[in-house]
Design an enzyme around this catalytic site. Structure first.
Site, PDB file in Angstrom:
ATOM      1  N   LYS A   1      47.417  39.688  51.615  1.00 39.11           N
ATOM      2  CA  LYS A   1      47.093  41.123  51.581  1.00 39.11           C
ATOM      3  C   LYS A   1      45.756  41.370  52.262  1.00 39.11           C
ATOM      4  O   LYS A   1      44.821  40.566  52.150  1.00 39.11           O
ATOM      5  CB  LYS A   1      46.995  41.619  50.132  1.00 39.11           C
TER       6      LYS A   1
ATOM      7  N   GLY B   1      50.739  49.354  52.316  1.00 39.18           N
ATOM      8  CA  GLY B   1      51.543  48.241  52.809  1.00 39.18           C
ATOM      9  C   GLY B   1      51.054  47.607  54.098  1.00 39.18           C
ATOM     10  O   GLY B   1      51.651  46.643  54.582  1.00 39.18           O
TER      11      GLY B   1
ATOM     12  N   GLU C   1      47.871  36.067  47.018  1.00 39.68           N
ATOM     13  CA  GLU C   1      48.315  36.107  45.629  1.00 39.68           C
ATOM     14  C   GLU C   1      49.696  35.467  45.501  1.00 39.68           C
ATOM     15  O   GLU C   1      50.455  35.418  46.467  1.00 39.68           O
ATOM     16  CB  GLU C   1      48.422  37.559  45.128  1.00 39.68           C
TER      17      GLU C   1
ATOM     18  N   LYS D   1      55.448  55.354  47.190  1.00 40.98           N
ATOM     19  CA  LYS D   1      56.215  55.763  46.011  1.00 40.98           C
ATOM     20  C   LYS D   1      57.083  56.987  46.312  1.00 40.98           C
ATOM     21  O   LYS D   1      56.659  57.899  47.011  1.00 40.98           O
ATOM     22  CB  LYS D   1      55.252  56.066  44.863  1.00 40.98           C
TER      23      LYS D   1
ATOM     24  N   ARG E   1      40.388  57.762  41.891  1.00 40.72           N
ATOM     25  CA  ARG E   1      40.607  59.172  42.231  1.00 40.72           C
ATOM     26  C   ARG E   1      41.775  59.700  41.415  1.00 40.72           C
ATOM     27  O   ARG E   1      42.422  58.940  40.692  1.00 40.72           O
ATOM     28  CB  ARG E   1      40.960  59.293  43.717  1.00 40.72           C
TER      29      ARG E   1
END
Length: 448
Positions: free
Chosen positions: A158, A165, A200, A237, A292
């Protein structure tokens, strides 16, 4: 309390903030690019200032122009909304330097959570579970190979400055590592000006569940339960809901306590979200913290009867929070409606809205800035509306959400409404059996 708030954003979130400010008796200033001259946030604010041409870098990301707009209108606070400059530590510092209150956390908090490697180290030190991975950034390809061997494949690389992404690669064997290393670094450098990567363990069959947290200026932190954000495409999302169909009271308690620990570790102030990845056995791991308000904040508002924007403003003005945690009182769901064509690879569909009907009825809320005759500009994010629905059960929630989507008419452009209806009709979704990979093999051919 503030007398006048400048909203350093556009579209539905700017309009959402204006509405709460009006209820609180606070004057508002809208800023807009030349492309947004006819937008509703410009029409409904008390004052409006043009801050530049259409491109975001020349307008909504232009810190000097936004600060100047605040100064000439005598605004004593700035609300950044989400996106654009909402997690920009330099912008938060510029507000402080010009004696304007930034409605959000301090620059130090933003910086600490904005760099994902630092955020992970901070959470690990606070006792929050984190995904097994590299200690800090990967220094070289050899370092990446050694770390992957220690963690065990599959792994995920990442970008440390990443989001949406970009700069992410799944690696299932050492044979794939070198190619993934090079392409992820190049993409991260191009997108963020920073090619730093960390690694990860890749979690199989993951769910994406986040906890809404709130902190005040006096060290008190609470949480407002979870949102399940697992229905997503390329890490963007599409549908969010609470309570999560995967959640148990025990898991909610554990995740809520972990989120509070994480926020307390940096003395967090304001609204924030601790995002977790959860495996099929209910083990959860910290992913990132958003410093936020979230796009999906209405899911929590409708489930808890709690105005998160109002609380942001009150906390920024120095008012203490109660400190009590909140659990969902109802089942709620948000569908993001984008001006995109799912049948053509989600091709953006800007243009003029020729006809519009917004759904209503019991338990239905729509946050949007569009209207009949409005032209969607091609320069910004394609989300044009959010449908938020509440009900007494998840079964009733799905039925009501589908009804509202069928009633939603947007003509002149393509939208994701047909896809959202198809998701709601899916047996696995209705049963609550889904992961973040749900849409990977979803058939879009019949959406044309």
């Amino acid at each position: 309390m503030f007398k006048k708030i400048l909203i350093a954003n556009r579209g539905e979130i700017a309009l959402r903030i204006i509405r709460t400010c009006r209820e609180m008796g606070i004057k508002t200033v809208a800023v807009y690019s030349t492309a947004d001259k006819e937008s509703l946030h410009v029409r409904f604010a008390d004052e409006a200032v043009c801050i530049g041409p259409p491109a975001g870098r020349d307008s909504y990301l232009n810190i000097p122009n936004i600060i100047a707009a605040a100064e000439i209108t005598n605004a004593d606070a700035i609300h950044p909304g989400y996106g654009f400059l909402s997690e920009n530590a330099k912008f938060a510092q510029a507000c402080i330097d010009h004696n304007i209150k930034f409605i959000g956390p301090t620059p130090e908090m933003i910086q600490k959570m904005g760099d994902k490697a630092t955020a992970k180290a901070t959470m690990r030190a606070a006792g929050v579970p984190v995904v097994p991975g590299s200690d800090g950034l990967l220094e070289s390809l050899e370092h990446a190979k050694k770390t992957a061997a220690e963690i065990g494949y599959p792994v995920m690389m990442k970008a440390t400055a990443g989001g949406g992404g970009k700069g992410m690669r799944i690696v299932r064997s050492e044979n794939e590592l070198e190619k993934a290393w090079e392409s992820a670094r190049q993409e991260a450098a191009a997108a963020f000006g920073n090619d730093g990567l960390y690694m990860e363990k890749f979690i199989e069959e993951p769910r994406h569940i986040e906890i809404q947290v709130f902190g005040d200026q006096y060290g008190k932190v609470c949480h407002l339960s979870e949102r399940d954000c697992s229905i997503q495409r390329r890490h963007q999302k599409l549908i969010e809901e609470t309570p999560s169909p995967f959640m148990t009271p025990e898991l909610r308690k554990k995740m809520g306590e972990a989120a509070i620990k994480g926020a307390q570790a940096i003395n967090y102030e304001g609204a924030g979200t601790i995002e977790f990845i959860v495996d099929k056995d209910g083990n959860f791991y910290f992913m990132e913290m958003n410093t936020r308000i979230q796009v999906e904040h209405p899911v929590t508002e409708e489930a808890t009867f709690f105005d998160l924007i109002k609380e942001q403003i009150k906390v920024a003005a120095g008012e203490p929070i109660s400190g009590r945690n909140y659990e969902p009182q109802l089942y709620t769901m948000e569908c993001r409606i984008n001006a995109e064509d799912p049948a053509k690879g989600f091709m953006p569909s800007p243009g003029r809205i020729t006809n519009l009907h917004i759904p209503g009825g019991m338990g239905v809320r729509v946050d949007t800035h569009i209207y009949a005759g409005y032209t969607i500009p091609p320069f910004y994010d394609s989300m044009i509306a959010k449908l938020i629905v509440r009900a007494q059960s998840r079964e009733e929630l799905i039925v009501r959400t589908k009804r509202a989507l069928q009633e939603f008419v947007i003509e002149g452009v393509k939208t994701t409404i047909p896809l959202l209806i198809k998701i709601l009709d899916n047996e696995q979704f209705r049963a609550g059996n889904f992961t973040t990979r749900f849409l990977d093999n979803f058939d879009m051919s019949d959406l044309a």
